[in-house]
Write a protein that holds these residues in place. Structure first.
Motif, short mmCIF file in Angstrom:
data_model
loop_
_atom_site.label_atom_id
_atom_site.label_comp_id
_atom_site.label_asym_id
_atom_site.label_seq_id
_atom_site.Cartn_x
_atom_site.Cartn_y
_atom_site.Cartn_z
N GLY A 1 44.21 28.83 68.39
CA GLY A 1 45.46 28.19 68.04
C GLY A 1 46.37 29.07 67.20
N PRO A 2 47.36 28.46 66.57
CA PRO A 2 48.33 29.25 65.82
C PRO A 2 47.72 30.07 64.69
N PHE A 3 46.54 29.69 64.24
CA PHE A 3 45.92 30.41 63.13
C PHE A 3 44.96 31.49 63.61
N LYS A 4 44.96 31.75 64.89
CA LYS A 4 43.98 32.66 65.45
C LYS A 4 43.97 34.02 64.77
N GLU A 5 45.15 34.52 64.43
CA GLU A 5 45.22 35.85 63.86
C GLU A 5 44.60 35.95 62.48
N GLY A 6 44.33 34.81 61.85
CA GLY A 6 43.84 34.82 60.48
C GLY A 6 42.42 35.32 60.37
N VAL B 1 39.22 32.19 60.83
CA VAL B 1 39.28 31.18 61.88
C VAL B 1 38.46 31.65 63.08
N VAL B 2 37.71 30.76 63.65
CA VAL B 2 36.94 31.09 64.84
C VAL B 2 37.85 30.96 66.06
N ASP B 3 37.89 31.99 66.88
CA ASP B 3 38.83 31.99 68.00
C ASP B 3 38.26 31.23 69.19
#
Ligand code: SF4
Ligand code: SF4
Ligand code: SF4
Lengths: 216, 580, 217
Positions: free
Chosen positions: C117-122, C125-127
């Motif tokens: 989701g939108p937080f993937k790059e963080g 967070v599990v992709d």
């Protein structure tokens, strides 16, 4: 203690009983008017209105709650169809949507003219990774050509995301008539603005020609 | 007028502390305090100048200057503008004296600054990671720290256009996952750091736990992170004596989504939809706080109509939040689902309005700098009017009759989870929690923003500080919100909804700004530092749910374990905001 | 005859083609299962709220026999992963999954659970939860509206309809291995990746040592 113990409980139960009774009263009211409360647009409307009472549930999938015009889910690209049935993307691959997209889930490949090498205004490919897209609608809001808009279709569950969930240009494209059907007000407003801009341009051109003629 | 007062006070303060200096960087305000004077300064400010409320503590990493800064925002609970002060330390070994002994409300915030920025707070009673886990490599909010999927310092990324070759980020990672490990790391040599650190907060059990016999001494119980009553992925470690709580430690971070790190890479506009996902019940008021902070920096203001629309949406979302909070609280008390069903019914009707104006039920992304995204579509104003004038107050009264006098509710909530006014202020509690303890502090009144100074409403306040009062105060606030909405409906003018043209790349002058709103859960603050680039240098969220949790321990002590669940329910936390 | 049985008159998802025979017994078996899927009461983030909405007044998925949301994994058939899966949370999720009795299904709700989701790059967070546990249905959207979630549940019911008693995994002879629970080290570690992690660590160390050496030279 002036109050009887348990009075509060009873009062509360009164509220639940009222809610319970409302269900049947409302059904009877509809029946007596000879109308159908369930599976009709009118019935769904009444459950959405501020004076709704009785059963509140909308029985998806048999009944569908109409989505408002502004509703946004996944973006889609618009193409125009001319009289000969040829299609033309509205998108000019200007890249603004890719720049404004908060999670950066838009990838655009610009087309170059094979002869001149100059960019031509139609994207070669356009991808949106919908496993990243946050449905924010900023791409649609800032596209200067009204080429990307937010779709209303939310029934897109899949069994396999790796194959299905990166949308390419083909998957994203929809005819302009589809857009007009889901967002009539926006469409009318944009068309009016476009017509106005074109008229202004024509008028300007005419004025310029006139001036150059009189200058002769 | 307030300006004058401020200047006067400043001199008085400066006389008292000749060591401090004004922060004269362009666009900055407040004082720079030497580290050794910090604790004394903060205490004097509280005891003699009335700045008893420490709203926010956060760090900033000024990488180019090789310096770390800790920023404190202090306010008076009697109202008025705030006072900012900062300490500056060396970046390689940042050590700052802890304010937690003086202001217990700084506890979690200092732990967060340690966790994410690596600033050590001396004399902090319990300095350990809070959002990440012990053993995590590095401090991610430092500017030179990079994550596995790092692509660039600022968006937009170059690889998206014009030669956008789509890839999934994990495909170029050797593990095909969002992970990275330090050089030389060998998992077979590694020993798991078990959870001693987590349990340290409640104190070690000093008796041996027998494997064969049940000992009736103290035990430690874990609630969560997967527990139906923790409102998401929240965990509490509770030390019990029989059934009575002796100590409690909140454990969080199970929903830490790197909001601030991503926010510092985003452009200013991109952050608006991200703020939606903080407190996902109230995206409208999150938007509000963030645009206020950036508007302060930009020096712009929205037109009249937009101001009214903003207030309208913010108050509607407050009603939604309080209704659901009451529903969930009753759920926690065991009134399974019925009150929640009634609450969700009203919520759905209000969400219909949000969906019609903004396009999404929960993630509204509706406020813009100097305006709102779009005007109210046709028919929506009527809808709001009907709801507010003809439905909501009746429904609130219904809920009132349904629950307020209920003997079970009263028995389970009255006198439970008491927080006194002094404790509430010391722990920087905000929102309904603070006001139920008898402190009439509401940012809308204390330091009005937007056009809140034009409306007539009462700041709801109750005095027992127990769960029951926290429930009642929510009913009161819904009624006040309806009152504000009635005035909005009456006064809303026609006109533009956006000052100037909507832009996707706004110019934000260098400087700092702290924008705060009274969100439904309490004071929601956004601290934004700009260096003139398209993306913020520092972007920090002062999350009410997070900071209210620092008072959870005090509220729960000496009550029964069964009450812990309802006390947590009465604070009304939301994990998206707690963990960010 | 077999031909007829093999063509049940509706679509078979490509990944199951060739292994499916639907018999009358299967029909009864599937009918009873599809109409009593008990989801686990377990909300992770924003999507969890929409899941609750789907269970409450307006959408009320008890119409599908799902009214009993169980907080305990032992009593549930379906895990709705509703929201962002973080590295700190994934060990618990895998554990919960292992504790669910067969037959069990997983529905990834929303962009976060499906693919980060939108937080993937963080950094935390599990992709995609499917990196750790098998997912049956993905519901895109951020958040999917309650109706979209119900559409996902109907999609799951369709999948159940096409299963056959003969080859479902929970009646196979071999025991189903539990999924190894990931650990929290300097970063999230999947026990299945240990060899790879070690190799990576050694290579990275060598690289790190080379760079300063090169700089000095
Ligand atoms: S969709 Fe619009 S903004 Fe995006 S590249 Fe095409 S024309 Fe530009
Ligand atoms: S809706 Fe938002 S996240 Fe999705 S493609 Fe458009 S800009 Fe990107
Ligand atoms: S998909 Fe969107 S709405 Fe769902 S949890 Fe992720 S950010 Fe929240």
């Amino acid at each position: 203690m002036a109050d009887m113990y348990g009075k509060g409980l009873l009062k509360g139960l009164g509220v639940t009983i009222k809610h319970f009774m409302d269900t049947y009263l409302e059904d009877i009211r509809w029946l007596s008017r000879g109308k159908h409360r369930y599976y009709t647009a009118e019935g769904i409307d009444s459950r959405k209105s501020f004076d709704t009472s009785g059963i509140f549930t909308v029985q998806y999938p048999e009944e569908r709650l109409p989505v408002p015009e502004e509703f946004r889910f996944i973006p889609f690209l618009i193409y125009e169809v001319n009289e000969d049935g040829e299609t033309q993307d509205r998108c000019t691959s200007c890249g603004i949507c890719a720049k404004v997209c908060p999670p950066q889930c838009i990838w655009i490949e610009r087309t170059s003219d094979p002869d001149t090498g100059r960019p031509v205004p139609e994207p070669e490919e356009f991808y949106i990774d919908i496993d990243i897209c946050m449905n924010c609608g900023l791409c649609a809001e800032f596209c200067p050509f009204d080429a990307i808009k937010m779709d209303h279709d939310y029934e897109i569950s899949v069994y396999n995301r790796l194959e299905k969930n990166i949308f390419n240009k083909e998957r994203l494209s929809r005819p302009v008539s589809y857009y007009a059907s889901i967002r009539p007000t926006n469409y009318a407003r944009e068309e009016a603005a476009r017509a106005e801009a074109e008229a202004a341009k024509a008028a300007k051109k005419a004025a310029r020609e006139k001036r150059s003629k009189s200058g002769k | 007028m307030s300006e004058e007062v401020l200047v006067e006070e400043k001199t008085e303060l400066e006389e008292r502390f000749p060591e401090i200096s004004r922060d004269d960087r362009k666009g900055y305000e407040g004082f720079i305090v030497p580290t050794e004077k910090l604790v004394e300064f903060a205490s004097v400010l509280r005891d003699e100048f009335g700045y008893d409320f420490l709203s926010s503590v956060t760090g900033v990493d000024y990488l180019p200057e090789d310096r770390m800064e800790v920023v404190y925002h202090a306010y008076q609970t009697t109202g008025g503008p705030g006072l900012f002060y900062k300490v500056q330390v060396d970046r390689d070994d940042p050590v700052v004296p802890s304010l937690t002994p003086v202001f217990p409300g700084a506890n979690l915030q200092e732990r967060e600054a340690w966790d994410l920025m690596g600033i050590r707070f001396e004399d902090h009673p319990n300095l350990k990671r809070v959002l990440l886990w012990e053993g995590f490599e590095g401090h991610p909010l430092r500017k030179d720290w990079r994550e596995p999927f790092y692509e660039g310092d600022g968006k937009p990324f170059k690889s998206r256009w014009p030669g956008g070759e789509v890839i999934r980020a994990e495909d170029s990672n050797p593990f095909n996952k969002n992970v990275d490990y330090p050089g030389g790391f060998d998992p077979e040599q590694w020993t798991p750091a078990n959870e001693t650190a987590v349990y340290a907060g409640v104190g070690r059990l000093d008796h041996a736990v027998s494997e064969t016999a049940l000992s009736n001494d103290q035990i430690i119980v874990n609630l969560g992170p997967q527990h139906p009553s923790t409102h998401g992925v929240f965990r509490m470690v509770v030390r019990l004596e029989g059934e009575t709580v002796v100590a409690l430690e909140p454990v969080m971070g199970y929903l830490h989504r790197n909001h601030e790190k991503i926010g510092e890479r985003n452009t200013y506009l991109m952050n608006i939809p991200f703020t939606d996902r903080l407190d996902y019940f109230n995206s409208m008021s999150n938007n509000f706080g963030y645009v206020l902070a950036v508007e302060k920096l930009m020096g712009v203001k929205p037109p009249e109509r937009a101001e009214y629309i903003r207030v309208m949406m913010a108050e509607l979302t407050r009603i939604v939040n309080h209704l659901t909070a009451i529903g969930f609280l009753l759920n926690d008390l065991g009134a399974f689902f019925t009150p929640l069903l009634y609450a969700f019914k009203e919520r759905e009707l209000i969400l219909d309005i949000f969906e019609a104006v903004s396009g999404s039920r929960m993630m509204c992304n509706y406020y813009r700098f100097a305006g709102v995204a779009r005007d109210l579509p046709e028919g929506v104003f009527e809808q709001v009017k009907n709801l507010v004038l003809h439905r909501l107050s009746g429904q609130v009264d219904d809920l009132d009759t349904f629950l307020t006098d209920n003997e079970i509710v009263r028995a389970r909530t009255m006198g439970i989870g008491v927080l006194t006014a002094e404790e509430a202020i010391a722990h920087s509690a905000v929102g309904p929690v603070l006001r139920a303890s008898g402190v009439p502090y509401d940012v809308r009144r204390a330091d009005p923003y937007g056009i809140y100074d034009r409306f007539e409403f009462d700041v709801a306040v109750r005095y027992h500080g127990d769960i029951y009062d926290r429930y009642l105060i929510r009913l009161d606030e819904i009624r006040q919100s309806i009152r504000i909405l009635e005035q909005v409906i009456q006064d809303i003018p026609d006109g533009p909804i956006q000052e100037g043209k909507p832009q996707y790349q706004v110019r934000v002058p260098a400087g700092e700004a702290y924008g705060r709103v009274e969100g439904p859960k309490g004071e929601l603050g956004f601290y934004v530092v700009s260096n003139g680039k398209p993306n913020p240098w520092r972007y920090h969220v002062r999350a009410p749910s997070f900071i209210n949790l620092s008072a959870l321990d005090v509220m729960c002590k000496n009550y029964k374990i069964a009450d812990v669940v309802s006390i947590l329910g009465s604070i009304d936390i939301v994990l998206g905001e707690t963990d960010r | 005859m077999t031909e007829e049985v093999n063509i049940p008159g509706y679509d078979i998802p490509p990944e199951m083609e060739g292994q499916v025979t639907i018999t009358a017994l299967d029909k009864i078996y599937n009918w009873s299962r599809r109409n009593s899927i008990w989801p686990m009461m377990f909300g992770l983030a924003c999507c969890g709220i929409e899941m609750i909405c789907a269970a409450t007044s307006r959408y009320d998925f008890s119409r599908f026999g799902m009214e009993v949301m169980r907080p305990s994994p032992r009593q549930s058939d379906l895990m709705i992963v509703s929201g962002t899966v973080t590295k700190k949370m994934i060990p618990q999720i895998v554990r919960l999954y292992n504790q669910m009795p067969e037959p069990k299904y997983v529905l990834a709700m929303g962009a976060c659970a499906s693919g980060g989701g939108p937080f993937k790059e963080g950094y935390s967070v599990v992709d995609g939860v499917d990196k750790f546990i098998p997912v049956d249905v993905y519901v895109p959207g951020c958040p999917p509206t309650p109706q979209a979630l119900i559409h996902g549940l109907i999609t799951l019911q369709k999948k159940i309809d096409k299963q056959s008693i003969k080859n479902v995994r929970w009646y196979s002879k071999d025991p189903v291995e539990p999924i190894p629970i990931p650990l929290l080290g300097p970063d999230l570690m999947d026990p299945r990746d240990y060899a790879l992690i070690k190799q990576y660590g050694t290579e990275k160390l060598a690289e790190d040592q080379q760079v300063p050496a090169a700089e000095e030279a």
